[in-house]
Design an enzyme around this catalytic site. Structure first.
Site, PDB file in Angstrom:
ATOM      1  N   LYS A  14       0.775  -1.084  -0.095  1.00 22.65           N
ATOM      2  CA  LYS A  14       0.034   0.063  -0.155  1.00 22.65           C
ATOM      3  C   LYS A  14       0.937   1.278   0.085  1.00 22.65           C
ATOM      4  O   LYS A  14       0.432   2.218  -0.612  1.00 22.65           O
ATOM      5  CB  LYS A  14      -0.966   0.122   1.287  1.00 22.65           C
ATOM      6  CG  LYS A  14      -1.809  -1.138   1.206  1.00 22.65           C
ATOM      7  CD  LYS A  14      -2.991  -0.921   2.325  1.00 22.65           C
ATOM      8  CE  LYS A  14      -2.323  -1.043   3.688  1.00 22.65           C
ATOM      9  NZ  LYS A  14      -1.655  -2.326   4.275  1.00 22.65           N
ATOM     10  N   ARG A  89      -9.568   0.694   9.023  1.00 26.52           N
ATOM     11  CA  ARG A  89      -9.416  -0.690   9.245  1.00 26.52           C
ATOM     12  C   ARG A  89     -10.455  -1.410  10.099  1.00 26.52           C
ATOM     13  O   ARG A  89     -10.286  -2.582  10.500  1.00 26.52           O
ATOM     14  CB  ARG A  89      -8.001  -0.535  10.312  1.00 26.52           C
ATOM     15  CG  ARG A  89      -6.657  -1.004   9.193  1.00 26.52           C
ATOM     16  CD  ARG A  89      -5.629  -0.881  10.632  1.00 26.52           C
ATOM     17  NE  ARG A  89      -4.473  -1.606  10.164  1.00 26.52           N
ATOM     18  CZ  ARG A  89      -3.171  -0.828   9.856  1.00 26.52           C
ATOM     19  NH1 ARG A  89      -3.408   0.265   9.346  1.00 26.52           N
ATOM     20  NH2 ARG A  89      -2.192  -1.648   9.556  1.00 26.52           N
ATOM     21  N   ARG A 128      11.530  -6.161   4.978  1.00 23.71           N
ATOM     22  CA  ARG A 128      11.238  -4.716   5.278  1.00 23.71           C
ATOM     23  C   ARG A 128      11.849  -4.655   6.817  1.00 23.71           C
ATOM     24  O   ARG A 128      12.655  -3.667   6.924  1.00 23.71           O
ATOM     25  CB  ARG A 128       9.870  -4.520   5.348  1.00 23.71           C
ATOM     26  CG  ARG A 128       9.767  -2.766   5.667  1.00 23.71           C
ATOM     27  CD  ARG A 128       8.329  -2.447   4.931  1.00 23.71           C
ATOM     28  NE  ARG A 128       7.442  -2.663   6.348  1.00 23.71           N
ATOM     29  CZ  ARG A 128       6.230  -2.658   6.313  1.00 23.71           C
ATOM     30  NH1 ARG A 128       5.468  -1.888   5.364  1.00 23.71           N
ATOM     31  NH2 ARG A 128       5.546  -2.691   7.166  1.00 23.71           N
ATOM     32  N   ARG A 134      11.919  -1.428  10.930  1.00 24.58           N
ATOM     33  CA  ARG A 134      10.693  -1.236  11.643  1.00 24.58           C
ATOM     34  C   ARG A 134      10.399  -2.276  12.867  1.00 24.58           C
ATOM     35  O   ARG A 134      10.317  -3.218  12.517  1.00 24.58           O
ATOM     36  CB  ARG A 134       9.515  -1.164  10.611  1.00 24.58           C
ATOM     37  CG  ARG A 134       8.611   0.157  10.798  1.00 24.58           C
ATOM     38  CD  ARG A 134       7.623  -0.026   9.735  1.00 24.58           C
ATOM     39  NE  ARG A 134       6.339  -0.491   9.948  1.00 24.58           N
ATOM     40  CZ  ARG A 134       5.124  -0.523   9.635  1.00 24.58           C
ATOM     41  NH1 ARG A 134       5.190   0.169   8.303  1.00 24.58           N
ATOM     42  NH2 ARG A 134       4.278  -1.039  10.030  1.00 24.58           N
ATOM     43  N   ARG A 145      -0.396  -9.073  13.143  1.00 26.28           N
ATOM     44  CA  ARG A 145      -1.176  -7.957  12.379  1.00 26.28           C
ATOM     45  C   ARG A 145      -1.815  -8.838  11.264  1.00 26.28           C
ATOM     46  O   ARG A 145      -2.944  -8.317  10.890  1.00 26.28           O
ATOM     47  CB  ARG A 145       0.208  -7.163  11.807  1.00 26.28           C
ATOM     48  CG  ARG A 145       0.559  -6.370  12.709  1.00 26.28           C
ATOM     49  CD  ARG A 145       1.972  -5.548  12.297  1.00 26.28           C
ATOM     50  NE  ARG A 145       2.311  -5.099  11.232  1.00 26.28           N
ATOM     51  CZ  ARG A 145       3.196  -4.852  10.464  1.00 26.28           C
ATOM     52  NH1 ARG A 145       4.432  -5.631  11.033  1.00 26.28           N
ATOM     53  NH2 ARG A 145       3.288  -4.244   9.362  1.00 26.28           N
TER      54      ARG A 145
END
Ligand code: AMP
Length: 189
Positions: A14, A89, A128, A134, A145
């Site tokens: 996204k 969400r 990532r 992160r 998640r």
């Protein structure tokens, strides 16, 4: 005005596709994840409240999220349109957004969904985590998640589907190919 919800599970691309859509169509970006990380970095009260929730991969409350969106929308009234990334969400957020936009004489035109299978999501997020550090890109949080997405966020797709606004694309392939699929839909609107 063109208002888009860019939808998909964590790791579906996204953020990457938002950047390309913004560049081409001049929209204003609303990433609630980025907004929360900025609060966290600035060590605001809101950031401190959100920190442990984000570290676990749970959802921050609808009230906090809607408050952030309301503030930002009112300061962007001259925009050519908005792209919502990582928001709504929950169905409550989707209803809140429709209500807020209606108050301002606006509406969502389309929900673009990036469809990517579970193993590919996990692989991308672990990568990532390595590349960008992160904190929530670790295996335990990633799995939660994805579960939270399935349980609480995927119903949002049905919300827009029932309004005839959901358009899904395959979210696997080169960044430019995926962008081609998305811009094809945008230009057909
Ligand atoms: P993201 O960058 O979109 O993956 O978001 C990172 C984290 O921020 C999520 O795992 C949630 O904890 C929180 N978050 C971001 N957007 C929302 C939202 N719309 N509603 C609730 N929590 C959110």
């Amino acid at each position: 005005m063109l208002n888009i919800v860019l939808f998909g599970p964590p790791g579906s691309g996204k953020g990457t596709q938002s950047e390309k859509i913004i560049e081409k169509y001049g929209l204003t970006h609303f990433s609630t994840g980025d907004m929360l990380r900025a609060e966290l970095d600035a060590e605001t009260e809101l950031g401190l409240q959100a920190k442990s929730i984000m570290e676990k991969g749970e959802l921050v409350s609808d009230e906090i999220i809607m408050g952030m969106i309301r503030n930002k929308i009112s300061s962007e009234s001259d925009s050519k349109g908005f792209i919502f990334d990582g928001f709504p969400r929950t169905t409550a957020q989707a209803e809140g957004l429709d209500k807020l936009l209606a108050e301002l004489g606006m509406k969502i035109d389309v929900m673009l969904g990036l469809e990517v299978d579970r193993q590919e999501l996990i692989d991308r997020l672990l990568k990532r985590g390595k590349d960008h550090g992160r904190a929530d890109d670790n295996l335990e949080t990633i799995e939660n998640r994805i579960k939270v997405y399935k349980d609480q966020t995927s119903p949002v797709m049905g919300y827009y589907e029932s309004q005839g606004k959901y358009r899904g694309v395959e979210g696997v392939g080169s960044i430019d190919d995926i962008f081609g699929r998305l811009s094809g839909i945008i230009e057909s609107l």
